[in-house]
Each structure stands twice: as structure tokens, then as C-alpha cells.
Design a protein around this motif. Structure first.
Motif: not given
Length: 216
Positions: A183-192
């Protein structure tokens, strides 16, 4: 008289053209709004995308960690283990809330009728098959392991919990790393990334706690 009677006819033409122009502008504006909404919707994660799959599956994964933490909390008086259990309950419950909110915002279902883990192809079969019979989720405890934990108490419960949760966290880290690669979505990357860092730190803590109990 006839010439005067013709004035309304010639005077009506400009008004008709103005109405036509206004309608044309409204049609264009409506079309532009629909296009903008379509573009905005197309930018959201899809039903079968890695973001939606991660949110659904990690929520189920977290739910089992919360369940195991509640079990051990009631089966030991050890303050260190109880504090760890409370931390897992609070942290992972909050993260479940975040991922559920994503799915609501994206207008996507909370479960995948086609089964779990489709988004994480080639995950290598980490962990045991999920109790629901869906594809294996990394690190998930079996029904039998959960039943054994519920029957245990004291040091036995602590050791069982630590072993199960170490495997569970390792599976969670694998899932979080998988979505980071997809993924390139920031909110998903931050939580992951938060999950990877936090669960790796807890794995190190639990490995030390397990060694202490083995040596005692």
C-alpha cells in the motif's frame, strides 16, 4: 398594430437563448460534480484491495490477542504479566477501532465473504489455521490452545500465554510488513509501522519473561 403585435415574438428570442445557456451551464456543472465524486471514490481502497483485507484480517487477529490477554489476566496474580495483558488489551482494542473506522469511511464490509487472507498471497502458512476454518492467519492460536489456556492458572497460564502471544505477535508483524509492501496510503502505513515496532518490542519483552519463568 400588426407591427406592434410582433414585438413580443422578437423580444422572446433572447430570453429563450438565456434559458438555454443557463440550462447548459447547469448540466456542465452537474457533470463536473459527478466526475469529481467519481474520481474521489475511485481513489478509495477497493473491496478486494490490500488495505481492506489488512483492516479486516488484522482486526480479527487483534481480537484473539485481546481475548487471550483477558484470559491470562484472570488466571495469574503476577503484576508483570497482568500489566502486559492490560497493555495488549488497550492498544489492540484501540487499533481495532481505527481499522473499523477506515472500513466505515471507505464504505466497505467488515468481513470478506470470500474468506480471509486473500490480500496476503504467499504468506507461507505461518501459524495455525483459524478457528473459523478460513485460510490460515499467521500466529493464530487454535481452539485447543485457547481451551488449554483457559484451564491453566499461575505460572502454567503465564508460560502458555507468553508462548502463544510471541507466536501471535510474530504473525501480526508479518501481516503488517505485508501491507507495508502493498500500500501507498499514509494512514495505513503509519499504523502498520506502529504495529511492527510495538509488537517487536513486546516480543523481546515476552521472550525475556519466558526465560525467567523457565529458569525459576
Amino acid at each position: 398594430m400588426r407591427r406592434g403585435q410582433g414585438h413580443p415574438v422578437t423580444g422572446g428570442a433572447p430570453r429563450g437563448r438565456r434559458v438555454t445557456v443557463v440550462l447548459a451551464v447547469l448540466v456542465l456543472l452537474t457533470g463536473a460534480v459527478l466526475v469529481a465524486l467519481s474520481v474521489a471514490r475511485s481513489g478509495e481502497p477497493g473491496r478486494d484491495g490490500p488495505e481492506a483485507g489488512f483492516a479486516r484480517d488484522m482486526s480479527a487477529h487483534h481480537a484473539q490477542a485481546v481475548r487471550m490477554s483477558f484470559i491470562v489476566r484472570d488466571r495469574t496474580d503476577d503484576p508483570e504479566v497482568r500489566l502486559l495483558a492490560y497493555d495488549i488489551i488497550n492498544t489492540q482494542s484501540a487499533q481495532i477501532g481505527m481499522m473499523t473506522a477506515w472500513l466505515d469511511e471507505w464504505g466497505l464490509p467488515k468481513t470478506d465473504p470470500a474468506g480471509r487472507m486473500r490480500w496476503m498471497s504467499g504468506h507461507g502458512g505461518h501459524g495455525s489455521p483459524a478457528a473459523s476454518g478460513d485460510a490460515a492467519m499467521p500466529g493464530m492460536a487454535t481452539r485447543e490452545q485457547l481451551a488449554d489456556l483457559e484451564r491453566a492458572s499461575g505460572r502454567d497460564a503465564e508460560a502458555r500465554f507468553l508462548r502463544l502471544m510471541i507466536a501471535h505477535h510474530r504473525g501480526g508483524v508479518a501481516m503488517a510488513e505485508a501491507v507495508l509492501a502493498r500500500t501507498g496510503r499514509d494512514l495505513v502505513r503509519r499504523l502498520a509501522r506502529t504495529m511492527v515496532d510495538g509488537q517487536r518490542a513486546e516480543i523481546r519483552l515476552m521472550e525475556g519473561m519466558l526465560r525467567q519463568r523457565a529458569a525459576a
